[in-house]
Scaffold this motif. Sequence first.
Motif, PDB file in Angstrom:
ATOM      1  N   VAL A   1      -6.992   7.404   2.123  1.00 31.45           N
ATOM      2  CA  VAL A   1      -6.189   6.292   2.516  1.00 31.45           C
ATOM      3  C   VAL A   1      -6.413   5.190   4.014  1.00 31.45           C
ATOM      4  CG1 VAL A   1      -3.828   5.486   3.292  1.00 31.45           C
ATOM      5  CG2 VAL A   1      -4.633   7.561   1.944  1.00 31.45           C
ATOM      6  N   ARG A   2      -6.673   6.078   5.140  1.00 32.80           N
ATOM      7  CA  ARG A   2      -7.257   5.407   6.438  1.00 32.80           C
ATOM      8  C   ARG A   2      -8.717   4.438   5.745  1.00 32.80           C
ATOM      9  NH1 ARG A   2      -8.261   7.855  12.273  1.00 32.80           N
ATOM     10  NH2 ARG A   2      -8.703   6.634  13.815  1.00 32.80           N
TER      11      ARG A   2
ATOM     12  N   MET B   1       0.619  -0.931  -0.055  1.00 27.55           N
ATOM     13  CA  MET B   1      -0.192  -0.291  -0.221  1.00 27.55           C
ATOM     14  C   MET B   1       1.246   0.967   0.134  1.00 27.55           C
ATOM     15  SD  MET B   1      -3.095   1.455   2.861  1.00 27.55           S
ATOM     16  CE  MET B   1      -4.047   2.840   2.331  1.00 27.55           C
ATOM     17  N   LEU B   2       1.932   1.350   0.564  1.00 30.87           N
ATOM     18  CA  LEU B   2       3.375   2.411   0.989  1.00 30.87           C
ATOM     19  C   LEU B   2       3.455   2.735   0.041  1.00 30.87           C
ATOM     20  CD1 LEU B   2       4.119   4.383   2.263  1.00 30.87           C
ATOM     21  CD2 LEU B   2       6.142   3.099   3.228  1.00 30.87           C
ATOM     22  N   ILE B   3       3.821   1.611  -1.361  1.00 32.29           N
ATOM     23  CA  ILE B   3       4.465   1.722  -2.291  1.00 32.29           C
ATOM     24  C   ILE B   3       3.501   2.554  -2.925  1.00 32.29           C
ATOM     25  CG2 ILE B   3       5.749   0.563  -4.422  1.00 32.29           C
ATOM     26  CD1 ILE B   3       7.251  -1.183  -2.346  1.00 32.29           C
TER      27      ILE B   3
ATOM     28  N   ARG C   1      -7.236   1.487   4.655  1.00 34.31           N
ATOM     29  CA  ARG C   1      -6.118   0.701   5.308  1.00 34.31           C
ATOM     30  C   ARG C   1      -6.595  -0.435   6.125  1.00 34.31           C
ATOM     31  NH1 ARG C   1      -2.545   4.028   9.440  1.00 34.31           N
ATOM     32  NH2 ARG C   1      -4.766   4.020  10.008  1.00 34.31           N
TER      33      ARG C   1
ATOM     34  N   HIS D   1      -5.342  -4.639   4.848  1.00 35.83           N
ATOM     35  CA  HIS D   1      -5.062  -5.253   5.531  1.00 35.83           C
ATOM     36  C   HIS D   1      -6.032  -6.911   5.586  1.00 35.83           C
ATOM     37  CE1 HIS D   1      -1.280  -3.417   6.218  1.00 35.83           C
ATOM     38  NE2 HIS D   1      -1.931  -1.974   6.934  1.00 35.83           N
TER      39      HIS D   1
ATOM     40  N   VAL E   1       0.909   4.590  -2.525  1.00 28.86           N
ATOM     41  CA  VAL E   1       0.755   5.656  -2.825  1.00 28.86           C
ATOM     42  C   VAL E   1       1.457   6.396  -3.213  1.00 28.86           C
ATOM     43  CG1 VAL E   1       0.105   7.181  -1.262  1.00 28.86           C
ATOM     44  CG2 VAL E   1      -0.704   4.812  -0.708  1.00 28.86           C
ATOM     45  N   LEU E   2       3.121   6.081  -2.680  1.00 30.55           N
ATOM     46  CA  LEU E   2       3.794   6.920  -3.117  1.00 30.55           C
ATOM     47  C   LEU E   2       4.251   6.745  -4.878  1.00 30.55           C
ATOM     48  CD1 LEU E   2       7.129   5.591  -0.791  1.00 30.55           C
ATOM     49  CD2 LEU E   2       5.894   7.450  -0.866  1.00 30.55           C
TER      50      LEU E   2
ATOM     51  N   ARG F   1      -1.226  -1.989  -6.999  1.00 34.64           N
ATOM     52  CA  ARG F   1      -1.337  -2.031  -6.000  1.00 34.64           C
ATOM     53  C   ARG F   1      -2.423  -1.670  -4.677  1.00 34.64           C
ATOM     54  NH1 ARG F   1       4.069  -3.634  -4.695  1.00 34.64           N
ATOM     55  NH2 ARG F   1       5.826  -2.997  -6.309  1.00 34.64           N
TER      56      ARG F   1
END
Length: 317
Positions: free
Chosen positions: A309-310, A1-3, A313, A317, A5-6, A261
């Motif tokens: 995003v929250r 998820m972080l990748i 999340r 997961h 978003v980046l 992703r």
Amino acid sequence: MLIGVLCALGAGLLWGLVFVVPLMLGDYPGMVLSFGRYVAFGLIALLPAWLDRKRMRALSRADWRRALKLALIGNLLYYAMLASAIQMAGSPLPTMLIGTLPVAIAVFSNWSPGHPSESVAWSRLAPSLLIILTGLLLVNASELDAFRQAGGQRSLADYVVGCLLAAGGVAAWTWYPVMNARHLKANPHIHSVTWATAQGLVTLPLALLGLFGYGAYASIGQTGFDFPLGPQPLRFVGLMLLVGLTASWLGTLLWNQASQRLPTSLAGQLIVFETLFALLYAFILRGALPGAAIAGGIVLLCAGVLLGVRAFRHQLH
């Protein structure tokens, strides 16, 4: 998820550049800027296509048909309308109309998801969308007031036509990322680099056809435009190559990664990064700082993205 978003952040940073190019080339028609950008994109894509030729050959006819449709609507049609809108109504307001894309894409993809896992409860999605929309309205109100105070720089008719063109751009680019994400998720074997390059290749003949078609129209209609490179040939070619490489090829590559992703509703909200960077570049070009209303709107846009995003999340997961 972080990748993911980046990657969306990186795509937004690069896509924001396309909002200031029409201001730097104000004496070039929007159609010429669109065709010029995508001729550059197609030419730049030739090298990675050769280096990636094994995976390119593995693409099916259905893949190429989808890439062609995405290129026509999401590339040529979208940017022609956007560039023309910016030249007719100025940069910030069309930028903010295009900035409604995070809301439009999230609603469209959540209302008609390609897969049940793509959707999220409306009660979880609505708060972030409302905050983003409020931020957009704040900036829109401020820019409309600035337009009225400028008095006489642009006619009201130009302003209205520019806004209508921007609305057409919203429709084109609401469709593009949803369909692009669905194709990538249905075909996980397609690499994001391969798919970005494929879109560049199919864009090239369309852009060349459009460019020379405009040239024929310009010669018959006596538009006064010095076809094909215009009054600032070196600057035009340099900027087209810049946005062709960064915003088109690399931006599409990063966006493909994000689309693979992240749920489409979330990825759609992250297009707000494009709006934020476009505003940043526009105010740098102006040599001015944003007013209190615009600053407040920007804060709300960022808060809406974080809330969005929250909301996703837990689901991821």
